[in-house]
Design a protein around this motif. Structure first.
Motif, PDB file in Angstrom:
ATOM      1  N   ASP A 168       0.720  -0.840   0.237  1.00  0.00           N
ATOM      2  CA  ASP A 168      -0.277   0.209   0.301  1.00  0.00           C
ATOM      3  C   ASP A 168       0.782   1.376  -0.074  1.00  0.00           C
ATOM      4  OD1 ASP A 168      -2.537  -1.513  -0.418  1.00  0.00           O
ATOM      5  OD2 ASP A 168      -2.144  -1.394   2.361  1.00  0.00           O
ATOM      6  N   ASP A 169       1.926   1.105   0.775  1.00  0.00           N
ATOM      7  CA  ASP A 169       3.020   2.247   1.033  1.00  0.00           C
ATOM      8  C   ASP A 169       3.894   3.263  -0.526  1.00  0.00           C
ATOM      9  OD1 ASP A 169       2.138   2.143   4.240  1.00  0.00           O
ATOM     10  OD2 ASP A 169       4.169   1.875   3.984  1.00  0.00           O
ATOM     11  N   VAL A 170       3.960   1.446  -1.528  1.00  0.00           N
ATOM     12  CA  VAL A 170       4.967   1.538  -2.517  1.00  0.00           C
ATOM     13  C   VAL A 170       3.634   2.065  -3.017  1.00  0.00           C
ATOM     14  CG1 VAL A 170       5.850   0.217  -4.508  1.00  0.00           C
ATOM     15  CG2 VAL A 170       6.521   0.352  -2.233  1.00  0.00           C
ATOM     16  N   ARG A 171       2.704   2.357  -3.726  1.00  0.00           N
ATOM     17  CA  ARG A 171       1.562   2.229  -4.197  1.00  0.00           C
ATOM     18  C   ARG A 171       1.461   4.423  -4.487  1.00  0.00           C
ATOM     19  NH1 ARG A 171      -2.089  -1.451  -2.613  1.00  0.00           N
ATOM     20  NH2 ARG A 171      -2.600  -3.274  -3.956  1.00  0.00           N
ATOM     21  N   GLU A 172       2.346   4.537  -3.535  1.00  0.00           N
ATOM     22  CA  GLU A 172       2.550   6.384  -3.519  1.00  0.00           C
ATOM     23  C   GLU A 172       3.398   6.698  -4.933  1.00  0.00           C
ATOM     24  OE1 GLU A 172       5.672  10.027  -1.599  1.00  0.00           O
ATOM     25  OE2 GLU A 172       4.913   7.748  -0.749  1.00  0.00           O
ATOM     26  N   PHE A 173       4.259   5.527  -5.602  1.00  0.00           N
ATOM     27  CA  PHE A 173       5.175   5.650  -6.576  1.00  0.00           C
ATOM     28  C   PHE A 173       5.002   4.177  -7.771  1.00  0.00           C
ATOM     29  CE2 PHE A 173       7.637   6.166  -2.794  1.00  0.00           C
ATOM     30  CZ  PHE A 173       8.646   7.212  -2.142  1.00  0.00           C
ATOM     31  N   ASN A 174       4.160   3.732  -7.029  1.00  0.00           N
ATOM     32  CA  ASN A 174       3.162   3.123  -8.688  1.00  0.00           C
ATOM     33  C   ASN A 174       1.820   2.364  -7.883  1.00  0.00           C
ATOM     34  OD1 ASN A 174       2.757   0.530 -10.316  1.00  0.00           O
ATOM     35  ND2 ASN A 174       4.101  -0.645  -8.789  1.00  0.00           N
ATOM     36  N   ASP A 175       1.347   3.308  -8.807  1.00  0.00           N
ATOM     37  CA  ASP A 175      -0.468   3.474  -8.136  1.00  0.00           C
ATOM     38  C   ASP A 175      -0.729   2.007  -9.068  1.00  0.00           C
ATOM     39  OD1 ASP A 175      -0.406   4.213 -10.229  1.00  0.00           O
ATOM     40  OD2 ASP A 175      -1.603   6.298 -10.050  1.00  0.00           O
ATOM     41  N   ASN A 176      -0.428   0.745 -10.080  1.00  0.00           N
ATOM     42  CA  ASN A 176      -0.850   0.789 -10.580  1.00  0.00           C
ATOM     43  C   ASN A 176      -0.641  -1.000 -10.141  1.00  0.00           C
ATOM     44  OD1 ASN A 176      -2.134   1.875 -13.342  1.00  0.00           O
ATOM     45  ND2 ASN A 176       0.065   2.410 -13.168  1.00  0.00           N
ATOM     46  N   LEU A 177       0.576  -1.193  -9.005  1.00  0.00           N
ATOM     47  CA  LEU A 177       0.467  -2.692  -8.228  1.00  0.00           C
ATOM     48  C   LEU A 177      -0.139  -3.351  -8.236  1.00  0.00           C
ATOM     49  CD1 LEU A 177       2.964  -4.202  -7.544  1.00  0.00           C
ATOM     50  CD2 LEU A 177       3.079  -3.123  -5.266  1.00  0.00           C
ATOM     51  N   VAL A 178      -0.633  -4.395  -8.057  1.00  0.00           N
ATOM     52  CA  VAL A 178      -2.538  -5.389  -7.327  1.00  0.00           C
ATOM     53  C   VAL A 178      -1.166  -6.679  -7.100  1.00  0.00           C
ATOM     54  CG1 VAL A 178      -3.675  -6.627  -8.920  1.00  0.00           C
ATOM     55  CG2 VAL A 178      -3.372  -4.786  -9.587  1.00  0.00           C
ATOM     56  N   PHE A 179      -1.965  -6.933  -5.934  1.00  0.00           N
ATOM     57  CA  PHE A 179      -1.669  -8.117  -5.290  1.00  0.00           C
ATOM     58  C   PHE A 179      -2.352  -8.683  -5.956  1.00  0.00           C
ATOM     59  CE2 PHE A 179      -1.808 -10.352  -0.781  1.00  0.00           C
ATOM     60  CZ  PHE A 179      -1.203 -10.776  -0.814  1.00  0.00           C
ATOM     61  N   ARG A 180      -1.609 -10.088  -6.485  1.00  0.00           N
ATOM     62  CA  ARG A 180      -3.015 -11.122  -7.107  1.00  0.00           C
ATOM     63  C   ARG A 180      -3.437 -12.267  -6.242  1.00  0.00           C
ATOM     64  NH1 ARG A 180      -5.209  -9.110 -11.571  1.00  0.00           N
ATOM     65  NH2 ARG A 180      -3.927  -7.779 -12.697  1.00  0.00           N
ATOM     66  N   ASP A 240       1.844 -28.487 -12.057  1.00  0.00           N
ATOM     67  CA  ASP A 240       1.320 -27.597 -10.764  1.00  0.00           C
ATOM     68  C   ASP A 240       1.908 -26.324 -11.074  1.00  0.00           C
ATOM     69  OD1 ASP A 240      -0.026 -29.611  -9.651  1.00  0.00           O
ATOM     70  OD2 ASP A 240       1.011 -29.743  -8.023  1.00  0.00           O
ATOM     71  N   TYR A 241       2.950 -25.633 -11.633  1.00  0.00           N
ATOM     72  CA  TYR A 241       3.597 -24.306 -11.912  1.00  0.00           C
ATOM     73  C   TYR A 241       2.322 -24.212 -13.379  1.00  0.00           C
ATOM     74  CZ  TYR A 241       6.693 -23.763  -8.362  1.00  0.00           C
ATOM     75  OH  TYR A 241       6.490 -24.023  -6.999  1.00  0.00           O
ATOM     76  N   VAL A 242       2.291 -25.341 -14.539  1.00  0.00           N
ATOM     77  CA  VAL A 242       1.516 -24.931 -15.227  1.00  0.00           C
ATOM     78  C   VAL A 242       0.633 -24.501 -14.997  1.00  0.00           C
ATOM     79  CG1 VAL A 242       1.106 -25.954 -17.336  1.00  0.00           C
ATOM     80  CG2 VAL A 242       2.806 -26.516 -16.884  1.00  0.00           C
ATOM     81  N   TYR A 243      -0.883 -25.012 -13.842  1.00  0.00           N
ATOM     82  CA  TYR A 243      -1.891 -24.664 -13.735  1.00  0.00           C
ATOM     83  C   TYR A 243      -1.466 -23.110 -13.203  1.00  0.00           C
ATOM     84  CZ  TYR A 243      -3.276 -29.828 -13.953  1.00  0.00           C
ATOM     85  OH  TYR A 243      -3.615 -31.022 -14.612  1.00  0.00           O
ATOM     86  N   LEU A 244      -0.720 -23.192 -11.913  1.00  0.00           N
ATOM     87  CA  LEU A 244      -0.831 -21.623 -11.371  1.00  0.00           C
ATOM     88  C   LEU A 244      -0.481 -20.929 -12.716  1.00  0.00           C
ATOM     89  CD1 LEU A 244      -0.736 -20.758  -8.736  1.00  0.00           C
ATOM     90  CD2 LEU A 244       1.961 -20.725  -8.813  1.00  0.00           C
ATOM     91  N   VAL A 245       0.539 -20.688 -13.485  1.00  0.00           N
ATOM     92  CA  VAL A 245       0.222 -19.734 -14.304  1.00  0.00           C
ATOM     93  C   VAL A 245      -0.980 -19.422 -15.321  1.00  0.00           C
ATOM     94  CG1 VAL A 245       2.047 -19.187 -16.520  1.00  0.00           C
ATOM     95  CG2 VAL A 245       2.847 -20.384 -14.959  1.00  0.00           C
ATOM     96  N   ALA A 246      -1.534 -20.657 -15.736  1.00  0.00           N
ATOM     97  CA  ALA A 246      -2.707 -20.104 -16.654  1.00  0.00           C
ATOM     98  C   ALA A 246      -3.699 -19.560 -15.194  1.00  0.00           C
ATOM     99  CB  ALA A 246      -3.104 -21.735 -17.018  1.00  0.00           C
ATOM    100  N   GLU A 247      -3.800 -19.779 -14.321  1.00  0.00           N
ATOM    101  CA  GLU A 247      -5.019 -19.490 -13.351  1.00  0.00           C
ATOM    102  C   GLU A 247      -4.003 -17.755 -13.573  1.00  0.00           C
ATOM    103  OE1 GLU A 247      -6.507 -19.433  -8.756  1.00  0.00           O
ATOM    104  OE2 GLU A 247      -5.219 -21.155 -10.044  1.00  0.00           O
ATOM    105  N   TYR A 248      -2.968 -17.545 -13.062  1.00  0.00           N
ATOM    106  CA  TYR A 248      -2.545 -16.444 -13.008  1.00  0.00           C
ATOM    107  C   TYR A 248      -2.883 -15.184 -14.695  1.00  0.00           C
ATOM    108  CZ  TYR A 248       0.561 -12.247 -13.933  1.00  0.00           C
ATOM    109  OH  TYR A 248       1.156 -10.922 -14.347  1.00  0.00           O
ATOM    110  N   LEU A 249      -2.770 -15.803 -15.447  1.00  0.00           N
ATOM    111  CA  LEU A 249      -2.917 -15.090 -16.825  1.00  0.00           C
ATOM    112  C   LEU A 249      -4.244 -15.323 -17.534  1.00  0.00           C
ATOM    113  CD1 LEU A 249      -0.241 -17.481 -19.223  1.00  0.00           C
ATOM    114  CD2 LEU A 249      -0.295 -15.081 -17.962  1.00  0.00           C
ATOM    115  N   ASN A 250      -5.019 -16.284 -16.526  1.00  0.00           N
ATOM    116  CA  ASN A 250      -6.562 -15.879 -16.932  1.00  0.00           C
ATOM    117  C   ASN A 250      -7.319 -14.720 -15.966  1.00  0.00           C
ATOM    118  OD1 ASN A 250      -7.118 -17.883 -18.866  1.00  0.00           O
ATOM    119  ND2 ASN A 250      -7.476 -19.778 -17.270  1.00  0.00           N
ATOM    120  N   MET A 251      -6.681 -14.247 -14.710  1.00  0.00           N
ATOM    121  CA  MET A 251      -7.621 -13.369 -14.216  1.00  0.00           C
ATOM    122  C   MET A 251      -6.439 -11.633 -14.723  1.00  0.00           C
ATOM    123  SD  MET A 251      -4.591 -13.588 -10.525  1.00  0.00           S
ATOM    124  CE  MET A 251      -5.829 -15.090 -10.002  1.00  0.00           C
ATOM    125  N   CYS A 252      -5.497 -12.011 -15.333  1.00  0.00           N
ATOM    126  CA  CYS A 252      -5.323 -10.860 -15.805  1.00  0.00           C
ATOM    127  C   CYS A 252      -5.794  -9.439 -16.949  1.00  0.00           C
ATOM    128  CB  CYS A 252      -4.025 -10.788 -16.116  1.00  0.00           C
ATOM    129  SG  CYS A 252      -2.476 -11.183 -14.815  1.00  0.00           S
TER     130      CYS A 252
END
Length: 252
Positions: A168-180, A240-252
């Protein structure tokens, strides 16, 4: 280039292994050009790929030497399309130097350096130290998304409140940061793990990935082979890492 910070203030949660395999999965499964940044003084990601050295400048020098270009610190790995910026104990010195040097911005140095290669890569994955220091703050300022690996135990979320506050503090410099979100590593289908996952899903206010990275001896073997899971042997964790990356890409 989209930048992903992999971070947890606890050690022993498979942060480095996750960074390596997320980066390689983006390359192997999705054909992405990936830059991997080792931002931990232990340099384990650098050692994994055989580039740990004090003779070649790395992230520490990039943060402290104003005349150094990011192109001067990027090294190739054995995998075409996957490059790396290494780290070593010089990061201890770098963190102190950044704090003492008030002649230029302290928090935005990595972000500024990476601007020169925005079109060279599709993704940048940053393996961060289990700490909140100037190099980690620089990583968060330079990132688009934050992923947090956690291990199922009573202390799974220790330090996470402080990490979220820092985000949250870093968003002063980067307001696009998302905690996925958080994803579980070293998962075993035992009573403790199953109950622990249910508890964490209900008790935590933090977003959680559905994918869990299962515990396997293959992970330890890869640290000796220097090969990511998908390039080593077929394993549950690799899938599992294949599934994780796919899950991440689907939410972006």
């Amino acid at each position: 280039m989209k930048t992903i910070a992999v971070i947890n203030l606890k050690g022993g949660v498979a942060k480095t292994i996750s960074s390596i395999n997320i980066a390689y999965t983006l390359l192997k499964e999705h054909g992405k050009r990936v830059l991997l940044i080792d931002n931990d003084k232990q340099g384990n990601t650098s050692k994994f790929f055989g580039v740990h050295s004090y003779d070649v400048p790395g992230v520490a020098e990039l943060l402290t030497d104003r005349d150094l270009s990011v192109h001067d610190v990027i090294q190739n790995t054995a995998y075409e399309g996957l490059d790396i910026i290494s780290a070593n104990m010089n990061l201890l010195r770098a963190d102190k130097e950044i704090l003492l040097d008030v002649s230029r911005p302290q928090q935005t140095r990595l972000n500024k350096a990476l601007q020169a290669i925005q079109d060279d890569y599709d993704y940048c994955v940053i393996d961060n130290a289990p700490d909140i220091n100037m190099s980690v703050i620089n990583s968060l300022v330079a990132s688009d998304d934050v992923l947090v690996p956690i291990k199922v135990d009573k202390f799974a979320f220790d330090g996470l409140e402080q990490l979220v506050e820092q985000i949250d503090d870093v968003r002063e410099f980067n307001d696009n940061l998302v905690f996925r979100g958080c994803f579980i590593t070293m998962y075993q289908r035992t009573g403790v793990n199953v109950q622990g996952v249910e508890y964490l899903a209900q008790a935590t206010p933090y977003p959680m990935f559905d994918t869990k990275i299962r515990k396997t001896v293959r992970v330890d073997e890869t640290t000796f082979s220097g090969k990511p899971l998908l390039d080593y042997r077929k394993s549950t964790a690799g899938q599992d890492y294949v599934y994780l990356v796919a899950e991440y890409l689907n939410m972006c």
